[in-house]
Design an enzyme around this catalytic site. Structure first.
Site, mmCIF file in Angstrom:
data_model
loop_
_atom_site.group_PDB
_atom_site.id
_atom_site.type_symbol
_atom_site.label_atom_id
_atom_site.label_comp_id
_atom_site.label_asym_id
_atom_site.label_seq_id
_atom_site.Cartn_x
_atom_site.Cartn_y
_atom_site.Cartn_z
ATOM 1 N N ASP A 116 0.817 -1.214 0.000
ATOM 2 C CA ASP A 116 0.000 0.000 0.000
ATOM 3 C C ASP A 116 0.849 1.262 0.000
ATOM 4 O O ASP A 116 0.450 2.296 -0.519
ATOM 5 C CB ASP A 116 -0.860 0.043 1.270
ATOM 6 C CG ASP A 116 -2.018 -0.929 1.195
ATOM 7 O OD1 ASP A 116 -2.509 -1.168 0.090
ATOM 8 O OD2 ASP A 116 -2.412 -1.445 2.255
HETATM 9 C C1 GLC Z 1 -0.640 -4.073 5.869
HETATM 10 C C2 GLC Z 1 -1.999 -4.127 5.231
HETATM 11 C C3 GLC Z 1 -1.950 -4.978 3.979
HETATM 12 C C4 GLC Z 1 -0.852 -4.528 3.065
HETATM 13 C C5 GLC Z 1 0.475 -4.504 3.800
HETATM 14 C C6 GLC Z 1 1.607 -3.970 2.984
HETATM 15 O O1 GLC Z 1 -0.299 -5.324 6.365
HETATM 16 O O2 GLC Z 1 -2.950 -4.663 6.108
HETATM 17 O O3 GLC Z 1 -3.192 -4.942 3.326
HETATM 18 O O4 GLC Z 1 -0.780 -5.413 1.977
HETATM 19 O O5 GLC Z 1 0.347 -3.674 4.935
HETATM 20 O O6 GLC Z 1 1.419 -2.653 2.604
#
Ligand code: GLC
Length: 777
Positions: A468
């Site tokens: 993200d």
């Molecule tokens: C967190 C979020 C997940 C995402 C990860 C990497 O664990 O819950 O959805 O893929 O971060 O950004």
């Protein structure tokens, strides 16, 4: 510095110093009514849904931290001195303190002035209330005249509004009705469903307070309520204000006498059912059995896989805490913890789809149910909404490039575990109308990605891929960045489906999927940077994570997934994974990439929201470590797999907890890494994809006990200095007692009969309850 120790005999972690560097939590209840409870009694309660049916408040990220909670105040009526046996909130020094976090219950003991008080917090199985069982002993030579006050702070049912503004308070009504403090949240006026909260005790009540202002007093806090100073409740009811549950009882306790009493905190949408719930909570059946029942439930869960390896910390985690964390994460996704406030995350499609992996071995049917629920928020075009709120049955978000691909591995693992091919034919609706079989949902995911390729022919990153924090690179999904991670996920998914088709005899489906896989294979040279794979193409078409880059030269994820997808050949894969060890390994875990970049500067290929060394920007993001462990195991590099696994084992943080901060009995999501000034600090314990994937990595890849379509594979990739290990795994209703020994002979015996290869065919699992397997390496 350490704050506690593991008591594996009792499956408990024992906190011996209440002043832990972060709230050290536990969960009570399992998936329904329940909450979180810290080692000092802090935490909150909710009625099955932390967002819409919150029972008590918790002030997240606040000072003093970890407040409020489920508290008792004990007041010596001779001296006027009062304390809390959980240390918080009064924080008067206790001569003895101990918190035992067990699986599904927490027991806190505190002694002050020779009054020893032990409180056991639990949610009896299948009940909609929690029980605080108190045992109080007078260790002194004198009788004591005490008053005991309960304390909880009620929340409005809608947790978000309760945090956002004051008007929900205006709706509150609470009073003591002779039996309990009853809180009417008037929830039915907005949601159509009433919600009453209550607290009651089996001690005679001599005073009460429902108004926080009346109990605590102006400009004070929970550490020194005015009522405790005065020693007498104001008997306040509460209208349109902040609401607490204070019940005061008198206790006279003789030398060496032990008294038992209880509190129950609960909720109901039916006011007339509450007294019955209270009677139930205080019944001998519940009081005498609830903790044993909870322990038995967790024992049988954990017994699905027990191991005895040369690594004590591995045993502790796999046999107790890791199994527990994986199930807790499955239950609560990223919804509610000290770091997740229970208002905005629901079940993430990608998160929960991955969480399923950590419980399939123990609760395959729950996994199947969750998979179907999540598939029902996939859209007809194959993409998926990102988040599902179970209480309101609403799905939101979407447009990400990875979500819809996570389901393939989860479904395939479910089939491998159970053999239930019929699952593929079950019908699941789409979020935007229509429905299809489970298998068609998976295939649509592949087609969606294949129809969203960018200018280099790699999957468009869209709103974001798994990472993200890289979302800013693609400016809301519109800038044309391409994700190499999703590319490998696509190949992995295609490979998984091909294997599934072969097993299911669906020969006709193979060619189309093989085409997808072959396409990926043909694209591999374009992302090879000489010694490793790149991570993405930026919106202006540049390769991201190359030798030439100033920042982010090498990224962990594409190297590991090149192996998981089986796209890279052994030589290339070994080289990429060598470079992972060379550039990304630290003794506390692998960093996401190297070097971490400084801030957000697209012109210098720096796209991360977080500072260097934090989270996905060069921090130790434990979730992604697990893929490297699996990759090393798949490459038969047991030493490297174990080296990485060992470095992130939570108990390794036990003696440096003042540096690492979070609970040493569960995985955290991330640890800050150099050059971050707070390197070593962990954040976000409990609810993380690390739980399921590390469980898989450790059990199925390092220990190598892996259900496959044709049988149970036993293919350990253990470190050289291990002579073997033992494990008991329940699979398809059969308990397999496995012994692995090294003698160089490389043979597998089942019930003393030699087998070919390292697989116990499923036919051995019919007509038996137990199998003895010995693998000689
Ligand atoms: C967190 C979020 C997940 C995402 C990860 C990497 O664990 O819950 O959805 O893929 O971060 O950004």
């Amino acid at each position: 510095m350490k704050y506690g120790y593991f008591d594996n005999q009792r499956k408990e972690y024992v906190v011996t110093d209440p002043c832990t560097p972060a709230p050290w939590m536990n969960y009570i209840g399992n998936g329904g009514f329940g909450g979180i409870v810290s080692a000092t009694g802090g935490g909150l309660t909710f009625d099955g849904d932390p967002s819409n049916r919150r029972v008590t408040r918790y002030k997240f990220n606040n000072q003093p931290k970890d407040r409020p909670g489920r508290y008792l105040y004990i007041r010596d009526e001779e001296t006027g001195i009062y304390w809390s046996p959980t240390w918080q909130p009064v924080m008067r020094e206790l001569s003895f303190y101990e918190c035992r976090h067990g699986l599904g219950y927490t027991r806190i003991s505190g002694t002050y002035d020779q009054i020893r008080t032990q409180i056991t917090y639990s949610v009896p199985l299948k009940k909609r209330y929690e029980l605080w069982q108190v045992e109080m002993t007078n260790l002194s030579a004198l009788p004591k005249r005490l008053k005991v006050f309960s304390y909880v702070e009620f929340s409005w049912n809608d947790a978000k509004y309760d945090m956002l503004c004051h008007w929900p308070c205006m709706a509150f009504k609470a009073d003591f009705d002779g039996r309990k403090i009853l809180v009417d949240t008037v929830a039915e006026q907005l949601t159509g469903t009433p919600m009453y909260d209550y607290i009651a005790t089996d001690l005679p009540v001599v005073g009460f307070d429902c108004s926080q202002e009346a109990f605590i007093g102006a400009y004070r806090d929970e550490s020194a309520p005015e009522v405790l100073d005065k020693g007498i409740c104001t008997n306040s009811s509460m209208y349109s204000d902040n609401c607490v549950g204070v019940l005061c009882s008198e206790i006279v306790i003789q030398p060496n006498e032990t008294k038992h009493f209880c509190y129950t905190l609960g909720a109901s949408d039916d006011k007339s059912a509450i007294n019955g719930q209270i009677d139930d909570a205080f019944s001998d059946t519940v009081k005498n059995n609830c903790v044993d029942d909870i322990k038995e439930m967790w024992n049988s869960y954990c017994n699905c896989l027990q191991v005895e390896t040369p690594c004590e910390d591995m045993n502790t985690m796999l046999n107790i805490w890791h199994a527990y964390q994986a199930k807790t994460t499955f239950d609560w996704s990223r919804f509610i913890s000290v770091y997740e406030r229970g208002v905005d995350r629901g079940f993430g499609f990608r998160d929960s789809m991955q969480d399923v992996l950590g419980i399939i071995h123990a609760e395959p049917e729950k996994a199947a149910e969750r998979i179907k629920l999540l598939l029902s928020i996939q859209c007809r075009d194959g993409s998926a909404k990102s988040v599902y709120y179970p209480a309101t049955k609403q799905a939101v978000g979407g447009g990400r490039s990875d979500d819809h691909l996570w389901s393939i591995f989860s479904v395939c693992n479910y089939i491998r575990e159970t053999g239930r091919l019929e699952f593929l034919k079950e019908t699941v609706p789409y979020a935007d109308g229509g429905s299809d079989t489970v298998l068609a949902h998976l295939e649509k995911g592949i087609s969606f990605t294949m129809s969203h390729l960018g200018k280099h022919g790699f999957p468009d990153m869209l709103v974001s891929d798994w990472d993200d924090s890289l979302a800013p690179m693609n400016k809301g999904g519109k800038a044309g960045a391409e994700s190499v991670f999703v590319f490998f996920q696509l190949a992995h998914g295609a490979d998984e489906l091909i294997r599934l088709y072969k097993y299911a005899g669906m020969i006709d489906s193979i060619p189309a999927m093989q085409q997808v896989y072959d396409y990926c294979k043909s694209k591999l040279p374009e992302i090879w940077d000489g010694e490793w794979f790149i991570r993405a193409f930026t919106p202006d078409g540049a390769k991201f994570c190359t030798h030439e880059d100033e920042y982010n030269r090498i990224h962990l994820i594409p190297q590991a997934w090149s192996v998981l997808s089986r796209l890279a050949d052994k030589k290339q894969a070994d080289m990429a994974m060598d470079k992972v060890m060379e550039y990304l390994y630290t003794d506390k875990g692998l960093i996401t990439h190297w070097p971490a970049s400084e801030g957000f500067e697209p012109s210098r290929k720096s796209y991360f929201l977080f500072p260097a060394g934090a989270r996905e920007n060069g921090g130790i993001f434990f979730h992604s470590n697990t893929w490297a462990i699996i990759a090393y195991a798949m490459l038969h590099r047991g030493n490297d797999a174990f080296r990485c696994y060992e470095s992130i084992l939570p108990p390794r943080r036990n003696d440096i907890a003042d540096l690492c901060l979070t609970e040493p009995y569960v995985y955290s999501q991330t640890m800050l890494a150099p050059p971050h000034p707070r390197a070593g600090a962990c954040v976000n314990a409990w609810l993380t994809g690390t739980a399921s994937w590390t469980y898989l990595a450790a059990t199925q890849y390092i220990l190598g006990i892996r259900p496959d379509y044709n049988g149970l594979v036993i293919d350990p990739q253990i470190p050289e200095d291990w002579n073997g290990f033992q494990a008991t795994r329940i699979c398809r209703g059969v308990t397999v007692h496995l012994t692995v020994k090294k003698d160089g002979s490389s043979k597998l015996l089942v019930n003393d009969k030699p087998l070919n290869g390292k697989i116990i065919p499923w036919k051995y699992f019919s007509d038996t309850k137990e199998l003895q397997a010995v693998l000689y390496l």
